[in-house]
Write a protein that holds these residues in place. Structure first.
Motif, short mmCIF file in Angstrom:
data_model
loop_
_atom_site.label_atom_id
_atom_site.label_comp_id
_atom_site.label_asym_id
_atom_site.label_seq_id
_atom_site.Cartn_x
_atom_site.Cartn_y
_atom_site.Cartn_z
N MET A 41 26.76 83.21 21.76
CA MET A 41 25.39 83.30 22.61
C MET A 41 26.51 82.95 23.73
SD MET A 41 21.74 81.66 21.82
CE MET A 41 21.85 82.03 20.08
N SER A 42 25.61 83.40 24.74
CA SER A 42 26.41 83.27 26.24
C SER A 42 25.74 81.40 26.07
CB SER A 42 25.64 83.80 27.17
OG SER A 42 24.26 84.11 27.32
N PRO A 43 26.42 80.47 27.01
CA PRO A 43 25.99 79.77 27.97
C PRO A 43 24.75 79.34 28.41
CG PRO A 43 28.09 79.94 28.64
CD PRO A 43 27.43 80.72 27.90
N ALA A 44 24.15 81.31 29.52
CA ALA A 44 22.32 81.22 29.64
C ALA A 44 21.58 80.53 28.82
CB ALA A 44 22.91 81.95 31.17
N VAL A 45 21.85 81.51 27.80
CA VAL A 45 20.66 81.60 26.93
C VAL A 45 20.54 80.37 26.04
CG1 VAL A 45 20.45 82.98 24.39
CG2 VAL A 45 21.52 84.18 26.40
N LEU A 46 22.00 79.35 25.76
CA LEU A 46 21.94 78.49 25.20
C LEU A 46 20.65 77.42 25.71
CD1 LEU A 46 25.53 78.37 23.54
CD2 LEU A 46 23.37 78.01 22.42
N ALA A 47 20.91 77.50 27.10
CA ALA A 47 20.51 76.35 28.35
C ALA A 47 19.27 77.50 27.86
CB ALA A 47 20.79 77.06 29.72
N ASN A 48 19.19 78.02 28.11
CA ASN A 48 17.00 77.89 28.04
C ASN A 48 16.80 77.69 26.78
OD1 ASN A 48 17.04 80.01 30.27
ND2 ASN A 48 17.25 81.96 29.33
N VAL A 49 17.37 77.43 25.54
CA VAL A 49 17.08 77.47 23.90
C VAL A 49 16.83 75.78 23.57
CG1 VAL A 49 17.69 76.45 21.91
CG2 VAL A 49 17.87 79.03 22.98
N VAL A 50 18.02 75.52 25.16
CA VAL A 50 17.81 73.69 25.15
C VAL A 50 16.62 73.55 25.60
CG1 VAL A 50 18.68 71.82 25.44
CG2 VAL A 50 20.28 73.69 24.66
N ALA A 51 15.92 74.05 26.93
CA ALA A 51 15.03 74.41 27.42
C ALA A 51 14.02 74.20 26.91
CB ALA A 51 15.13 75.01 28.92
N LEU A 52 13.79 75.39 26.02
CA LEU A 52 12.54 75.62 24.89
C LEU A 52 12.01 74.06 24.05
CD1 LEU A 52 12.83 79.35 24.87
CD2 LEU A 52 11.01 78.05 26.34
N ILE A 53 13.63 73.76 24.08
CA ILE A 53 13.93 72.56 22.80
C ILE A 53 12.70 71.06 23.96
CG2 ILE A 53 14.85 71.09 22.13
CD1 ILE A 53 16.80 73.70 20.60
N HIS A 54 13.75 71.03 24.63
CA HIS A 54 12.84 70.47 25.31
C HIS A 54 11.44 70.02 25.88
CE1 HIS A 54 14.69 67.75 28.83
NE2 HIS A 54 13.24 66.48 28.25
N PHE A 55 11.50 70.75 26.46
CA PHE A 55 9.51 71.08 26.92
C PHE A 55 8.99 71.53 24.72
CE2 PHE A 55 5.68 74.32 26.59
CZ PHE A 55 5.59 73.96 27.45
N ALA A 56 8.99 71.73 23.71
CA ALA A 56 8.60 71.57 22.55
C ALA A 56 8.00 70.06 22.78
CB ALA A 56 9.45 72.39 21.06
N TRP A 57 9.26 69.06 23.07
CA TRP A 57 9.68 67.92 22.55
C TRP A 57 8.30 66.91 23.14
CZ3 TRP A 57 13.65 65.17 19.94
CH2 TRP A 57 13.42 63.78 20.16
N VAL A 58 8.39 67.97 24.71
CA VAL A 58 7.45 66.73 25.63
C VAL A 58 5.84 68.00 25.50
CG1 VAL A 58 6.77 67.02 27.96
CG2 VAL A 58 9.26 67.08 27.84
N ALA A 59 6.24 68.60 24.49
CA ALA A 59 4.28 68.98 24.22
C ALA A 59 4.13 68.12 23.27
CB ALA A 59 4.09 70.30 23.85
N PHE A 60 4.68 67.67 22.42
CA PHE A 60 4.53 67.22 21.14
C PHE A 60 4.47 66.02 20.81
CE2 PHE A 60 5.30 64.70 17.68
CZ PHE A 60 4.73 65.22 16.33
N LEU A 61 4.67 65.32 22.26
CA LEU A 61 4.21 64.10 22.53
C LEU A 61 2.78 64.10 23.10
CD1 LEU A 61 7.99 62.54 24.12
CD2 LEU A 61 6.25 62.11 21.95
N VAL A 62 2.63 64.70 24.30
CA VAL A 62 1.33 65.00 24.94
C VAL A 62 0.32 65.08 23.68
CG1 VAL A 62 0.37 65.95 27.05
CG2 VAL A 62 2.81 65.10 26.77
N LEU A 63 0.57 66.79 23.58
CA LEU A 63 -0.49 67.48 22.86
C LEU A 63 -0.37 66.38 21.65
CD1 LEU A 63 0.29 71.58 23.01
CD2 LEU A 63 -1.46 69.46 24.00
N GLY A 64 0.62 65.88 20.67
CA GLY A 64 -0.36 64.75 19.56
C GLY A 64 -0.61 63.65 20.16
N LEU A 65 -0.33 62.78 21.16
CA LEU A 65 -1.67 61.77 21.19
C LEU A 65 -2.59 62.37 21.82
CD1 LEU A 65 -1.81 58.72 22.29
CD2 LEU A 65 -1.70 59.10 24.65
N ALA A 66 -3.11 63.76 22.54
CA ALA A 66 -4.08 63.95 22.49
C ALA A 66 -4.74 64.44 21.63
CB ALA A 66 -4.30 65.30 23.73
N ALA A 67 -4.41 64.96 20.79
CA ALA A 67 -4.67 65.28 19.05
C ALA A 67 -5.40 64.24 18.47
CB ALA A 67 -3.77 66.18 18.26
#
Length: 133
Positions: free
Chosen positions: A1-27
């Protein structure tokens, strides 16, 4: 897998982390209001509290987020000069990041962590054991 694709995967994981925290507190807050029992699930609440404790701890210690560092390194390997990269990464970054002094983020993270802790105290998770059959 290319570094650019892996960077996008890491960005999505990071986004999922933040979303879980924010949406989890809202829930959790909505669950308190509407008496949803699932928001008192001990595993959900422990994972949520642990995740924000990691963020707060990194911030107070002045440690850069490992996901941000990892993504940046992958983007550099891919020859990208910006953290925003392609379409996916660009939107993830627009939703998650804004420009401010580091102390602003520390205050935000600590305040959010205190809110999670306050909700833990006001509406603690259920610790009862499973019913015997």
């Amino acid at each position: 897998m290319s570094p650019a694709v892996l960077a996008n995967v890491v960005a999505l994981i990071h986004f999922a982390w933040v979303a879980f925290l924010v949406l989890g507190l809202a829930a959790i807050l909505l669950g308190i209001a509407f008496r949803w029992e699932w928001v008192r699930n001990r595993w959900f609440r422990l994972v949520h509290l642990t995740m924000i404790a990691i963020v707060v701890g990194e911030s107070l210690a002045g440690v850069a987020c490992p996901l941000t560092v990892w993504e940046h390194r992958l983007r550099m390997q891919a020859g990208q000069t910006t953290l925003e990269g392609d379409f996916i990464a660009s939107w993830v970054h627009r939703l998650m990041f804004f420009q401010a002094e580091p102390w602003v983020f520390t205050i935000i993270y600590v305040a959010f962590g205190l809110a999670v802790l306050a909700v833990w105290i006001v509406a603690p998770p259920r610790w009862r054991k499973a019913r015997a059959e």
